[in-house]
Design a protein around this motif. Structure first.
Motif, PDB file in Angstrom:
ATOM      1  N   GLN A  12      -6.922   7.214  19.470  1.00 54.67           N
ATOM      2  CA  GLN A  12      -5.912   8.118  19.251  1.00 54.67           C
ATOM      3  C   GLN A  12      -5.731   8.971  18.095  1.00 54.67           C
ATOM      4  O   GLN A  12      -6.226   9.493  17.991  1.00 54.67           O
ATOM      5  CB  GLN A  12      -4.333   7.381  19.450  1.00 54.67           C
ATOM      6  CG  GLN A  12      -3.899   6.870  20.390  1.00 54.67           C
ATOM      7  CD  GLN A  12      -2.839   6.851  20.779  1.00 54.67           C
ATOM      8  OE1 GLN A  12      -2.528   6.754  19.553  1.00 54.67           O
ATOM      9  NE2 GLN A  12      -2.490   6.655  22.107  1.00 54.67           N
ATOM     10  N   TYR A  13      -6.320   8.540  16.901  1.00 57.43           N
ATOM     11  CA  TYR A  13      -6.263   9.384  15.787  1.00 57.43           C
ATOM     12  C   TYR A  13      -7.303  10.706  15.281  1.00 57.43           C
ATOM     13  O   TYR A  13      -7.081  11.281  15.075  1.00 57.43           O
ATOM     14  CB  TYR A  13      -7.139   8.274  14.408  1.00 57.43           C
ATOM     15  CG  TYR A  13      -7.445   8.813  13.542  1.00 57.43           C
ATOM     16  CD1 TYR A  13      -6.519   8.506  12.102  1.00 57.43           C
ATOM     17  CD2 TYR A  13      -8.099   9.442  13.086  1.00 57.43           C
ATOM     18  CE1 TYR A  13      -6.635   9.265  10.590  1.00 57.43           C
ATOM     19  CE2 TYR A  13      -8.583  10.287  11.651  1.00 57.43           C
ATOM     20  CZ  TYR A  13      -7.679  10.026  10.999  1.00 57.43           C
ATOM     21  OH  TYR A  13      -7.267  10.688   9.398  1.00 57.43           O
ATOM     22  N   VAL A  42       2.960  20.261  20.652  1.00 58.11           N
ATOM     23  CA  VAL A  42       1.948  20.479  21.453  1.00 58.11           C
ATOM     24  C   VAL A  42       1.508  19.539  20.937  1.00 58.11           C
ATOM     25  O   VAL A  42       0.023  19.787  21.736  1.00 58.11           O
ATOM     26  CB  VAL A  42       2.318  21.950  21.137  1.00 58.11           C
ATOM     27  CG1 VAL A  42       3.029  23.337  21.542  1.00 58.11           C
ATOM     28  CG2 VAL A  42       1.775  22.452  19.924  1.00 58.11           C
ATOM     29  N   ILE A  43       1.057  19.373  20.025  1.00 53.33           N
ATOM     30  CA  ILE A  43      -0.001  18.443  19.344  1.00 53.33           C
ATOM     31  C   ILE A  43      -0.211  17.542  20.047  1.00 53.33           C
ATOM     32  O   ILE A  43      -1.383  16.658  21.003  1.00 53.33           O
ATOM     33  CB  ILE A  43      -0.312  18.647  17.949  1.00 53.33           C
ATOM     34  CG1 ILE A  43      -0.524  19.898  16.963  1.00 53.33           C
ATOM     35  CG2 ILE A  43      -1.245  17.960  17.784  1.00 53.33           C
ATOM     36  CD1 ILE A  43      -0.600  19.874  15.395  1.00 53.33           C
ATOM     37  N   ILE A  77      -0.301  12.408  24.280  1.00 56.31           N
ATOM     38  CA  ILE A  77       0.340  10.578  23.919  1.00 56.31           C
ATOM     39  C   ILE A  77       1.965  11.428  22.888  1.00 56.31           C
ATOM     40  O   ILE A  77       1.985  12.439  23.149  1.00 56.31           O
ATOM     41  CB  ILE A  77      -0.592   9.962  22.889  1.00 56.31           C
ATOM     42  CG1 ILE A  77      -0.400  11.629  21.586  1.00 56.31           C
ATOM     43  CG2 ILE A  77      -1.255   9.363  23.363  1.00 56.31           C
ATOM     44  CD1 ILE A  77      -0.840  11.049  20.289  1.00 56.31           C
ATOM     45  N   PRO A  78       2.859  10.568  23.047  1.00 57.84           N
ATOM     46  CA  PRO A  78       4.449  10.568  22.228  1.00 57.84           C
ATOM     47  C   PRO A  78       4.136  11.394  20.802  1.00 57.84           C
ATOM     48  O   PRO A  78       3.693  10.922  19.686  1.00 57.84           O
ATOM     49  CB  PRO A  78       4.733   9.175  22.318  1.00 57.84           C
ATOM     50  CG  PRO A  78       4.212   8.492  23.069  1.00 57.84           C
ATOM     51  CD  PRO A  78       2.984   9.148  23.652  1.00 57.84           C
ATOM     52  N   LYS A  79       4.841  12.193  20.355  1.00 61.77           N
ATOM     53  CA  LYS A  79       4.965  12.475  19.303  1.00 61.77           C
ATOM     54  C   LYS A  79       5.632  11.374  18.034  1.00 61.77           C
ATOM     55  O   LYS A  79       4.702  11.837  17.134  1.00 61.77           O
ATOM     56  CB  LYS A  79       6.709  13.702  19.648  1.00 61.77           C
ATOM     57  CG  LYS A  79       6.014  14.477  17.851  1.00 61.77           C
ATOM     58  CD  LYS A  79       7.589  15.838  18.219  1.00 61.77           C
ATOM     59  CE  LYS A  79       9.154  14.376  18.033  1.00 61.77           C
ATOM     60  NZ  LYS A  79      10.504  15.746  18.017  1.00 61.77           N
ATOM     61  N   HIS A  98       2.613  11.023  14.193  1.00 64.67           N
ATOM     62  CA  HIS A  98       3.995  10.710  12.593  1.00 64.67           C
ATOM     63  C   HIS A  98       3.499   9.226  12.604  1.00 64.67           C
ATOM     64  O   HIS A  98       3.021   9.029  11.253  1.00 64.67           O
ATOM     65  CB  HIS A  98       4.904  10.555  12.741  1.00 64.67           C
ATOM     66  CG  HIS A  98       5.725  11.981  12.888  1.00 64.67           C
ATOM     67  ND1 HIS A  98       6.200  13.242  13.413  1.00 64.67           N
ATOM     68  CD2 HIS A  98       5.689  13.482  11.630  1.00 64.67           C
ATOM     69  CE1 HIS A  98       6.592  13.702  13.476  1.00 64.67           C
ATOM     70  NE2 HIS A  98       6.455  13.628  12.130  1.00 64.67           N
ATOM     71  N   TYR A  99       2.986   8.392  13.563  1.00 60.39           N
ATOM     72  CA  TYR A  99       2.390   7.041  13.449  1.00 60.39           C
ATOM     73  C   TYR A  99       1.140   7.234  12.482  1.00 60.39           C
ATOM     74  O   TYR A  99       1.008   6.529  11.553  1.00 60.39           O
ATOM     75  CB  TYR A  99       2.565   6.189  14.546  1.00 60.39           C
ATOM     76  CG  TYR A  99       1.664   4.864  13.886  1.00 60.39           C
ATOM     77  CD1 TYR A  99       2.675   3.324  13.093  1.00 60.39           C
ATOM     78  CD2 TYR A  99       0.535   4.655  14.677  1.00 60.39           C
ATOM     79  CE1 TYR A  99       1.747   2.823  12.701  1.00 60.39           C
ATOM     80  CE2 TYR A  99       0.377   3.645  14.248  1.00 60.39           C
ATOM     81  CZ  TYR A  99       0.370   2.397  13.511  1.00 60.39           C
ATOM     82  OH  TYR A  99      -0.238   0.864  13.319  1.00 60.39           O
ATOM     83  N   TYR A 100       0.157   8.180  13.057  1.00 58.46           N
ATOM     84  CA  TYR A 100      -1.258   8.240  12.427  1.00 58.46           C
ATOM     85  C   TYR A 100      -1.630   8.530  11.529  1.00 58.46           C
ATOM     86  O   TYR A 100      -2.080   8.696  10.021  1.00 58.46           O
ATOM     87  CB  TYR A 100      -1.900   8.720  13.395  1.00 58.46           C
ATOM     88  CG  TYR A 100      -2.450   7.675  14.620  1.00 58.46           C
ATOM     89  CD1 TYR A 100      -3.479   6.712  13.954  1.00 58.46           C
ATOM     90  CD2 TYR A 100      -2.022   7.006  15.986  1.00 58.46           C
ATOM     91  CE1 TYR A 100      -3.982   5.605  15.260  1.00 58.46           C
ATOM     92  CE2 TYR A 100      -2.281   5.937  16.679  1.00 58.46           C
ATOM     93  CZ  TYR A 100      -3.362   5.691  16.188  1.00 58.46           C
ATOM     94  OH  TYR A 100      -3.409   4.856  17.297  1.00 58.46           O
TER      95      TYR A 100
END
Lengths: 209, 209
Positions: A14-15, A38-39, A45-47, A51-53
């Motif tokens: 995912q990163y 949009v990213i 994936i969820p927004k 923010h997690y990565y």
DNA sequence: GTCTATACGACGATAGAC
DNA sequence: GTCTATCGTCGTATAGAC
């Protein structure tokens, strides 16, 4: 977070997916006009995962810029003091035309950043890029001093090579519209490189290699 | 709304103030990243007044682009068939370097718009600009056909002149940082014009006028 | 024409269930 | 690690007092 990039499999898929999506989207509209949504959409994936990565938008953008700069530096062609100037400049021009073709999004991301004042790039410009220009200018000046080429300002010569080559990536829309083409073809790219090499080299009093 | 521009006094002072503020702000970050609030702030009026004079953001941006295009077209230097190519191209290069200096914000606004895909400029590119390039290309080609200059692709020559001159406006931050200057001076601009004219003309097999 | 106030959606960012 | 739900802020745009 940065070290994760070493691991291609597992948790960091995912990163990298996010990073690719971010490069693509940031290059379209620049930092401020690009939304995390949009990213996330492009990455599928969820927004919240973005923010997690990457802790926040600013951080994601910095990672994107660092990633681009690595690619950029690796592709920056080196010219040597003892080389024939025609050979060296010709190779430099062709490498940069190719780079504008193969890494057009990266070029546009850079262009966006610089047009908007280069707030996130200030140190890179002041340190690395200024030094790079200084080194290459010294080599060009030595060619001039030994009478191998016309006396032209080396720094402006570098700007000329940068601007004329980047133009085809950054202003792709304009170029293709005026040429009435849908997209670049490999042949066109070679033709552009031929043209720029011919005119710039002759303009400096050099004969094509 | 458009007709109001004729009246300089009275009710339309705000109209022009807003237009100037909008040009300035849109040129900094592009359409999407610029807010009506910062435009209102720069114009020194409430945000609602901007919406009163220009129905919405899209409309304001279109007016700004039209305004820029008028200035642009008025400054676009004409070259003539029966002119000496060295004189004509030298004048064209110097005019465009000057324009990048005196109208740097307009140049950046255009650059922003084109990098972002030229959504609001599509027709202008397809109609006026394509035709302009076609006309000038024909003149350059006639110079080539009569042996007055080297056989170079006229369209790419125009792109070369555009890109190398605009660069000093659009990438001002990068240029000034690398040159370690705070801002452009009139002497520098003359030096840039001299350099570009010298290299490009010689590159086309022409002697400086 | 000019302003304040506000509707309403999109934004970045986080809490907390799983 | 992954997701949904939601917070507070800012965006465009408008309603309505003066």
């Amino acid at each position: 977070m940065r070290e994760n990039r070493e691991f291609i499999l597992g948790q960091t898929r995912q990163y990298l997916t996010i990073l690719d999506a971010a490069i693509e989207e940031f290059s379209r509209l620049g930092y401020k006009a690009t939304s995390m949504q949009v990213i996330a959409n492009r990455a599928g994936i969820p927004k919240a995962n973005v923010h997690y990565y990457f802790k926040n938008k600013e951080n994601l953008y910095r990672e994107v810029l660092n990633h681009i700069i690595e690619v950029w530096n690796a592709s920056f062609d080196e010219i040597q003091n003892d080389e024939d100037p025609a050979v060296a400049l010709d190779r430099m021009i062709r490498a940069k035309v190719r780079l504008s073709y193969t890494h057009a999004t990266a070029s546009r991301l850079f262009a966006n950043e610089i047009i908007h004042g280069a707030e996130h790039l200030g140190e890179y410009l002041k340190q690395d890029m200024r030094q790079w220009v200084r080194d290459k200018s010294r080599i060009i000046q030595s060619w001039i001093d030994t009478g191998k080429m016309d006396p032209v300002d080396p720094v402006h010569l570098i700007f000329l090579i940068w601007s004329s080559t980047q133009h085809y990536a950054d202003f792709e829309t304009q170029v293709l519209t005026i040429l009435n083409r849908a997209e670049y073809e490999s042949e066109m790219i070679d033709g552009i490189a031929d043209f720029l090499s011919q005119v710039i080299l002759k303009g400096c009093g050099l004969q094509a290699p």
